[in-house]
Design an enzyme around this catalytic site. Structure first.
Site, PDB file in Angstrom:
ATOM      1  N   ASN A  35       0.823  -1.218   0.000  1.00 57.41           N
ATOM      2  CA  ASN A  35       0.000   0.000   0.000  1.00 57.41           C
ATOM      3  C   ASN A  35       0.859   1.272   0.000  1.00 57.41           C
ATOM      4  OD1 ASN A  35       0.989   0.118   2.571  1.00 57.41           O
ATOM      5  ND2 ASN A  35      -0.992   0.364   3.587  1.00 57.41           N
ATOM      6  N   TYR A 148       4.623  -1.759  17.434  1.00 61.87           N
ATOM      7  CA  TYR A 148       5.343  -2.685  16.558  1.00 61.87           C
ATOM      8  C   TYR A 148       5.585  -4.017  17.265  1.00 61.87           C
ATOM      9  CZ  TYR A 148       8.935  -4.274  13.235  1.00 61.87           C
ATOM     10  OH  TYR A 148       9.672  -4.984  12.308  1.00 61.87           O
TER      11      TYR A 148
END
Ligand code: UDP
Length: 339
Positions: A35, A148
């Site tokens: 993306n 993360y």
């Protein structure tokens, strides 16, 4: 290694681009899904004209519906530099969770093997050193790196749970710090930052006193480890990273020397909860995959510095991007063929 058609999610990113190229060289067809949230569009430009390469522009947080057979799905999709994931925290968590689920579904539908690129960040600021795969880590679930670390920990748990329920063949690689040509100069990580600074006569910004350590592995070696794990039936998790541990100050000095630069070092504040040490135990990678890195730091840095020298300006990067809106259908733009 015998793959016919491989889906590489995050294939336009730093490691993804190298993996796609290696798979094409090995004769596979490659479907890159990305993306461009953090990947520069320039990264895969040279791959767009190669036979067997297809780019599907889209977000794996939407279901990934591709036609045709697939024998391997590799999930490299995620912001990966601390700078990027701090800027895209919700996107990072959703990519690791929802996105991983969508790719697992794709692998199940196509009877493909699924390989997850996890991270040394699952060990957090480690209390065991070097880190073996059996170490469970020291992660703050609400800390500045949690988006993360927890996304990848969840992705590992989901991968194992999904395999347990469906019998899908899965593999988990825990990637330690990786560098090489193609890194974005502005991604905030130590190697690209120091190289850019050294080549432009700017002070090298060493965080803290620079005594914290990392083990930085050349990207070709990491790609080779991923291919070996993909071609095996091992589940892992297995560490992939460099054996040599180096302080960040020494890393800055080596980069300065390889770049032939006289730029000074400037000590800057260290980010909160920055891990103090990091080095993989590679016993499992050696015994399961017959893998260990072969590129020396000097060779790898020389190749990377050469690549950076050829860059006039940092490539334009799509910064930010809309928050993932689960109600909105993402139109998939397909370049270079149909899937
Ligand atoms: N670092 C630094 N200067 C920079 C960027 C990073 O000294 O301009 C330090 C950072 O604080 C950390 C180490 O280099 O101690 C590695 O950071 P990086 O962002 O490359 O990767 P991390 O291992 O933290 O994910």
């Amino acid at each position: 290694m015998g793959f016919e058609r491989v889906v590489v999610a995050g294939g336009a990113g730093f490691i993804g681009t190298h993996l796609c190229r290696r798979l094409l060289d090995d004769g596979a067809q490659v479907v890159c899904v990305d993306n461009f949230a953090t990947a520069p569009r320039s990264g895969i430009r040279s791959l767009l004209t190669r036979a067997g390469f297809t780019l599907v522009e889209g977000d794996i947080c939407r279901p990934v519906d591709l036609d045709g057979p697939v024998d391997l799905v590799v999930n490299l999709a995620s912001p990966a530099s601390p700078h990027d994931y701090a800027r895209l925290p919700v996107e990072t968590l959703l990519t690791g969770s929802l996105g991983t689920h969508h790719l697992l579904n794709l692998a199940q539908r196509t009877s493909a093997r699924f390989v997850l690129a996890s991270t040394s960040e699952v060990y957090g600021d480690p209390l065991e050193h070097p880190q073996r795969e059996s170490y469970r880590g020291n992660v703050n679930p609400v800390g500045p790196r949690s988006m993360y670390d927890e996304a990848k920990r969840f992705a590992e748990a989901l991968t194992v749970a999904f395999a347990g329920r469906t019998g899908l063949s899965v593999g988990i690689a825990r990637l330690f710090n990786c560098y090489g040509p193609g890194l974005r100069p502005d991604d905030g990580r130590a190697v690209p930052t120091f190289i850019w600074q050294a080549l432009h006569g700017q002070p090298l910004t060493v965080a803290g006193d620079g005594s914290q350590t990392r083990s930085v592995c050349y990207v070709d070696d990491i790609v080779d480890g991923l291919i070996r794990l993909s071609a095996s039936s091992h589940r892992g998790p297995v560490n992939l990273g460099a054996t040599e541990e180096i302080t960040i100050e020494e890393l800055a000095r080596r980069i300065r020397s390889v770049a032939g630069s006289a730029a000074p070092i400037r000590y800057v504040p260290r980010p909160a909860e920055d891990p103090s040490v990091r080095r993989p135990d590679l016993d499992l990678a050696r015994s399961l995959l017959g893998w260990e890195p072969v590129t020396t730091l000097e060779e790898g840095l020389a190749r990377t510095v050469d690549w950076f020298r050829a860059l006039a300006e940092p490539p334009a990067v799509a910064v930010g991007g809309p928050e993932v809106d689960l109600r909105r259908t993402q139109p998939g733009e397909v370049v270079g063929g149909t899937v």
